[in-house]
Design an enzyme around this catalytic site. Structure first.
Site, mmCIF file in Angstrom:
data_model
loop_
_atom_site.group_PDB
_atom_site.id
_atom_site.type_symbol
_atom_site.label_atom_id
_atom_site.label_comp_id
_atom_site.label_asym_id
_atom_site.label_seq_id
_atom_site.Cartn_x
_atom_site.Cartn_y
_atom_site.Cartn_z
ATOM 1 N N LYS A 33 0.842 -1.205 0.000
ATOM 2 C CA LYS A 33 0.000 0.000 0.000
ATOM 3 C C LYS A 33 0.880 1.259 0.000
ATOM 4 O O LYS A 33 2.070 1.185 0.288
ATOM 5 C CB LYS A 33 -0.914 -0.014 1.224
ATOM 6 N N ARG A 131 -10.672 -0.059 14.915
ATOM 7 C CA ARG A 131 -10.578 0.584 13.610
ATOM 8 C C ARG A 131 -11.708 -0.070 12.811
ATOM 9 O O ARG A 131 -12.860 0.114 13.171
ATOM 10 C CB ARG A 131 -9.178 0.387 13.028
ATOM 11 N N TYR A 258 11.997 31.309 6.156
ATOM 12 C CA TYR A 258 10.740 31.998 6.476
ATOM 13 C C TYR A 258 10.612 32.282 7.961
ATOM 14 O O TYR A 258 11.056 31.486 8.791
ATOM 15 C CB TYR A 258 9.548 31.121 6.070
ATOM 16 N N MET A 307 8.567 24.749 1.249
ATOM 17 C CA MET A 307 7.799 23.796 0.444
ATOM 18 C C MET A 307 8.706 23.001 -0.509
ATOM 19 O O MET A 307 8.508 21.799 -0.695
ATOM 20 C CB MET A 307 6.757 24.559 -0.369
HETATM 21 C C1 PLP Z 1 -0.451 -1.846 6.771
HETATM 22 C C2 PLP Z 1 -0.994 -3.110 7.347
HETATM 23 C C3 PLP Z 1 -0.130 -4.192 7.632
HETATM 24 C C4 PLP Z 1 1.383 -4.121 7.490
HETATM 25 O O1 PLP Z 1 1.964 -3.688 8.694
HETATM 26 P P1 PLP Z 1 3.541 -3.557 8.873
HETATM 27 O O2 PLP Z 1 3.713 -3.075 10.257
HETATM 28 O O3 PLP Z 1 4.000 -2.559 7.867
HETATM 29 O O4 PLP Z 1 4.137 -4.907 8.628
HETATM 30 C C5 PLP Z 1 -0.706 -5.371 8.078
HETATM 31 N N1 PLP Z 1 -2.042 -5.478 8.254
HETATM 32 C C6 PLP Z 1 -2.885 -4.461 7.998
HETATM 33 C C7 PLP Z 1 -4.347 -4.659 8.205
HETATM 34 C C8 PLP Z 1 -2.387 -3.241 7.563
HETATM 35 O O5 PLP Z 1 -3.232 -2.220 7.316
#
Ligand code: PLP
Length: 362
Positions: A33, A131, A258, A307
């Protein structure tokens, strides 16, 4: 110019190191991801598949579609699928995680509308992270739905909130206590036997007895394990480098950046670097919280990060305009830099912007 160099040999070595911690029957979901944690998701996904990874995962549908368009045919889980994209998920043969009655019903409707059967899905329970996920009390509802569903339930999982804490950990124990009866019920249901998983990277290291059928590894593939001991077996795959754009001689009392963010306490030199908060080099690294390496010496960020550019104090470090600068790499770890500024490697890596060209080292 600023470049992010991705080393596929290191990815391969991390993949094998993680595998060595697993029983031979445990399979790996490679989490790619957020552009594979800020790197290059298509390339990383292809490489992982070539190495033998059994599945991939992303957060959102578009990320999965992008992988399909770059030719990835392996199973791809969508961890946080949004209902508006269910149709696209089916059209691209992606595997959604269902996490609520609403997501279940809507995905079942869409699957039927597309005249699919035995469509692969994954089911997530919320055991305390709060979550996403079905409530453990909804297990019977899920099992009831499965009877005539258009789904093939491939896996059932929950996500632990504290895998970075070593055992024993009361919060983790509570989550496991809630997950055990869920597995028991799914196993006892005659319809379908799913596989099970709990762990992310830290969990793989800290909870070897909980590896189950699958583990979901992200940050470990990219070289970090959230603990110095576990970090030893991994190698960061990304190096962020740039070159000095300009050098200024600054007199005592002059200010830099800045809001006159920094005032020189003595005569010194500063270097201007072509990276800024729009590239993911956050304002959090301002005022000395961040630093870079120039000829192996630390040059702290002075004043506010702009930036597009940032200024560092170079004093009498030997360097000139054009000299190479290491922002993340040998001698400067993403997790250390991040921690010093109150964040984590995940955020630093995944926010590296797409203005930074990626180059691949094979
Ligand atoms: C991002 C994610 C992972 C990966 O976690 P890491 O700590 O990067 O290994 C595993 N499970 C879920 C549900 C995630 O959202």
């Amino acid at each position: 110019m600023t470049l992010l160099e991705i080393d596929l040999k290191k990815l391969e070595s991390n993949y094998h190191s993680l595998r060595e911690h697993l029983d031979p029957h445990t399979k790996m979901i490679g989490v790619v991801k957020a552009n594979a944690y800020g790197s290059i998701s298509g390339l990383i996904a292809q490489k992982l598949v070539e190495l033998g990874i059994e599945a991939l995962a992303v957060a959102y549908a578009d990320e999965g579609i992008q992988l399909r368009q770059s030719g990835v045919t392996a199973p791809i889980l969508i961890f946080y699928p949004q209902i508006a994209r269910f149709k696209d998920i089916i059209h691209h043969n992606l595997e959604p995680v269902l996490y609520s009655k609403r997501s279940w019903v809507k995905f079942a409707e869409q699957t039927q509308a597309e005249q699919k059967s035995a469509y692969p899905i994954h089911v997530k329970y919320n055991t305390g992270l709060n979550r996403i996920g079905f409530d453990p009390n909804e297990t019977d509802w899920v099992l009831g739905q499965l009877k005539n569903s258009p789904f093939q339930i491939k896996s059932v999982y929950t996500h632990l909130g504290q895998t970075e804490s070593p055992k024993p950990d009361a919060a983790t124990d509570r989550q496991i206590e809630l997950f055990n009866p869920i597995m028991h019920k799914h196993n006892a249901a005659p319809e379908q036997m799913p596989e099970y998983h709990l762990l992310n990277t830290s969990g793989v290291f800290n909870y070897p007895e909980l590896h189950m059928d699958w583990v979901r590894v992200g940050i470990g593939l990219y070289g970090f394990a959230n603990h110095p001991r576990w970090n030893q077996s991994l190698q960061p795959i990304a190096q962020l480098k740039t070159n000095i754009t300009q050098i200024h001689y600054i007199k005592m009392g002059e200010t830099v950046g800045y809001n006159c963010g920094w005032k020189a306490p003595e005569n010194t030199r500063i270097a201007v670097l072509p990276i800024g908060h729009a590239d993911g080099f956050s304002r959090q690294y301002g005022h000395g919280k961040g630093w870079v390496l120039i000829n192996d010496q630390k040059a702290p960020v002075v004043g506010n990060v702009c930036m597009d550019m940032v200024m560092v104090e170079i004093g009498d470090i030997p360097c000139s305009e054009g000299t190479e600068v290491v922002i993340i790499g040998a001698g400067i770890r993403a997790d250390e830099l991040a921690e010093n500024a109150g964040t984590i490697s995940y955020e630093l890596l995944s926010s590296l912007g797409n203005r930074i060209p990626r180059i691949v080292k094979e």
